[in-house]
Design an enzyme around this catalytic site. Structure first.
Site, PDB file in Angstrom:
ATOM      1  N   ARG A   1      -6.928 -12.236  -8.577  1.00 31.29           N
ATOM      2  CA  ARG A   1      -6.903 -11.963 -10.017  1.00 31.29           C
ATOM      3  C   ARG A   1      -7.763 -12.968 -10.770  1.00 31.29           C
ATOM      4  O   ARG A   1      -8.303 -12.652 -11.828  1.00 31.29           O
ATOM      5  CB  ARG A   1      -5.457 -11.941 -10.501  1.00 31.29           C
ATOM      6  CG  ARG A   1      -4.724 -10.711  -9.959  1.00 31.29           C
ATOM      7  CD  ARG A   1      -3.236 -10.701 -10.193  1.00 31.29           C
ATOM      8  NE  ARG A   1      -2.630  -9.528  -9.559  1.00 31.29           N
ATOM      9  CZ  ARG A   1      -1.336  -9.371  -9.356  1.00 31.29           C
ATOM     10  NH1 ARG A   1      -0.489 -10.311  -9.757  1.00 31.29           N
ATOM     11  NH2 ARG A   1      -0.867  -8.287  -8.759  1.00 31.29           N
TER      12      ARG A   1
ATOM     13  N   LYS B   1      -0.696  -4.024   2.632  1.00 33.95           N
ATOM     14  CA  LYS B   1      -1.203  -5.183   1.898  1.00 33.95           C
ATOM     15  C   LYS B   1      -0.028  -5.928   1.272  1.00 33.95           C
ATOM     16  O   LYS B   1       0.805  -5.285   0.632  1.00 33.95           O
ATOM     17  CB  LYS B   1      -2.175  -4.696   0.800  1.00 33.95           C
ATOM     18  CG  LYS B   1      -2.784  -5.800  -0.039  1.00 33.95           C
ATOM     19  CD  LYS B   1      -3.691  -5.213  -1.123  1.00 33.95           C
ATOM     20  CE  LYS B   1      -4.291  -6.333  -1.975  1.00 33.95           C
ATOM     21  NZ  LYS B   1      -5.131  -5.799  -3.063  1.00 33.95           N
TER      22      LYS B   1
ATOM     23  N   TYR C   1     -11.602 -11.707   3.830  1.00 33.45           N
ATOM     24  CA  TYR C   1     -12.637 -12.571   3.274  1.00 33.45           C
ATOM     25  C   TYR C   1     -13.261 -13.451   4.354  1.00 33.45           C
ATOM     26  O   TYR C   1     -14.308 -14.062   4.131  1.00 33.45           O
ATOM     27  CB  TYR C   1     -12.058 -13.427   2.148  1.00 33.45           C
ATOM     28  CG  TYR C   1     -11.485 -12.585   1.034  1.00 33.45           C
ATOM     29  CD1 TYR C   1     -12.318 -12.006   0.082  1.00 33.45           C
ATOM     30  CD2 TYR C   1     -10.116 -12.321   0.945  1.00 33.45           C
ATOM     31  CE1 TYR C   1     -11.804 -11.206  -0.928  1.00 33.45           C
ATOM     32  CE2 TYR C   1      -9.593 -11.522  -0.052  1.00 33.45           C
ATOM     33  CZ  TYR C   1     -10.447 -10.961  -0.988  1.00 33.45           C
ATOM     34  OH  TYR C   1      -9.930 -10.154  -1.972  1.00 33.45           O
TER      35      TYR C   1
ATOM     36  N   LYS D   1       1.646  -1.253  -0.511  1.00 36.40           N
ATOM     37  CA  LYS D   1       1.120  -2.414  -1.233  1.00 36.40           C
ATOM     38  C   LYS D   1       2.281  -3.070  -1.972  1.00 36.40           C
ATOM     39  O   LYS D   1       2.909  -2.471  -2.844  1.00 36.40           O
ATOM     40  CB  LYS D   1       0.030  -1.986  -2.224  1.00 36.40           C
ATOM     41  CG  LYS D   1      -0.563  -3.146  -2.998  1.00 36.40           C
ATOM     42  CD  LYS D   1      -1.677  -2.679  -3.923  1.00 36.40           C
ATOM     43  CE  LYS D   1      -2.273  -3.836  -4.707  1.00 36.40           C
ATOM     44  NZ  LYS D   1      -3.366  -3.396  -5.604  1.00 36.40           N
TER      45      LYS D   1
ATOM     46  N   LYS E   1       3.643  -6.369 -11.999  1.00 37.12           N
ATOM     47  CA  LYS E   1       3.336  -5.035 -11.472  1.00 37.12           C
ATOM     48  C   LYS E   1       4.467  -4.473 -10.614  1.00 37.12           C
ATOM     49  O   LYS E   1       4.253  -3.588  -9.787  1.00 37.12           O
ATOM     50  CB  LYS E   1       2.025  -5.089 -10.683  1.00 37.12           C
ATOM     51  CG  LYS E   1       0.842  -5.577 -11.522  1.00 37.12           C
ATOM     52  CD  LYS E   1      -0.495  -5.425 -10.801  1.00 37.12           C
ATOM     53  CE  LYS E   1      -1.642  -5.847 -11.712  1.00 37.12           C
ATOM     54  NZ  LYS E   1      -2.975  -5.577 -11.102  1.00 37.12           N
TER      55      LYS E   1
END
Length: 330
Positions: free
Chosen positions: A206, A254, A319, A196, A223
């Site tokens: 987010r 990802k 999605y 990731k 992050k």
């Protein structure tokens, strides 16, 4: 050698092209990410992700049933909890009556055969918007792993088929696997977000969960201390191999379409299924370009999904799952 070999013979018409096609795509390849909100009869549009909504639990069940009828066999669950339930340790994450746990139980009651893979990370529960616990201005690994283990157990006890740690802490897969075994959850699998990357493609996600890192001088502003550097390839392979050694049943790469080189490398390196997350930013770009008439929405959607599958994905979290399933089912 030409003219003995004329490669165009196998492209003459759709019948021969479909007969020799190397990659197939079906709704059963898809996993549908879902955002769940508190309340009843709630349907809140996410502006940066046209066609995607935060649903209350009652409406989530309707969506799950619709997905199942389209041939989609798995859902990936994310929850948006009230700010009043957030803290630094994410205690709400393992509340047996929390929103995630209620959602898992409700889905398994309504559609027992649907594979439920709840997200395991602390950012939806964190006052700081980070995937773990902050101490002295830093995200601490081992205390976070302990919290993620408790969270995973609560998901398993609620009926999850797989737990899906997306946090990128070191050693969390091993700790979760041991805890699942010790508590009798031998058949609960782990889909680990193994490679990731620290990507700008996550922005709309987010927005959906209000989980971006808080802008503060006292905590990391992003992050990058736990998600991977997008300049690195070998690191992604190493992470995937380590997760398999620690007990991961499925490994994930990802984001998706911009990382297909990593997908192929990981596929070649491991002997477990590889999942790919076509993330919110990738989805949003197609939607935005199509709205302006710059791209053919359906053709680009299907092409990208085929490319992800061709690169080595066994599972595509997207999605587009419902839209693509409708198109493929025709």
């Amino acid at each position: 050698m030409f003219p003995l070999q004329r490669n165009r013979r196998l492209r003459t018409n759709e019948s021969i092209r479909s007969l020799v096609r190397e990659t197939s795509l079906s709704p059963q390849d898809f996993m549908l990410p879902m955002f769940v909100a508190e309340g009843k009869d709630v349907k809140v549009a996410i502006p940066s992700m046209p066609g995607i909504y935060r649903h209350s639990l009652d409406n989530t069940i309707k969506e799950v049933k619709e997905a199942w009828d389209l041939g989609i066999k798995a859902v990936n669950i994310y929850v948006k909890v009230s700010d009043s339930l957030k803290d630094n340790k994410g205690v709400e994450a393992w509340n047996k009556d929390g929103l995630m746990q209620q959602t898992i139980r409700a889905i398994k009651d309504a559609v027992p055969e649907m594979i439920v893979m709840p997200d395991v990370a602390l950012d939806p529960y964190s006052i700081y918007g980070h995937d773990g616990i902050i101490e002295n201005g830093q995200l601490v690994n081992d205390a976070t792993v302990d919290a993620l283990t408790r969270m995973s157990l609560s998901h398993a006890e609620a009926g999850a088929d797989f737990v899906a740690p997306s946090d990128m802490m070191d050693g969390r897969v091993l700790a979760i696997r041991k805890a699942l075994e010790e508590n009798g959850h031998h058949n609960v699998g782990i889909m680990s977000y193994s490679a990731k990357y620290a990507s700008a493609f996550y922005g709309p996600f987010r927005d959906a969960l209000d989980s971006a890192p808080v802008d503060s001088q006292n905590i990391p502003k992003d992050k990058k201390t736990y998600q991977m550097d997008y300049a690195n390839r070998i690191e992604g392979i190493r992470e995937a191999l380590l997760d398999v050694e620690e007990g991961a049943d499925i490994v994930m790469v990802k984001p998706g379409i911009a990382y297909l080189d990593i997908v192929r490398e990981v596929k070649n390196a491991v002997h477990v299924p590889v999942a790919v997350y076509q993330v919110s930013g990738e989805y949003a770009m197609v939607k935005a370009a199509a709205e302006r008439g710059w791209l053919d929405h359906d053709k680009i959607m299907i092409e990208q999904l085929y490319c992800i599958k061709r690169a080595g994905a066994s599972i595509i979290s997207t999605y587009f799952a419902k839209e693509a399933a409708l198109l493929l089912n025709k």
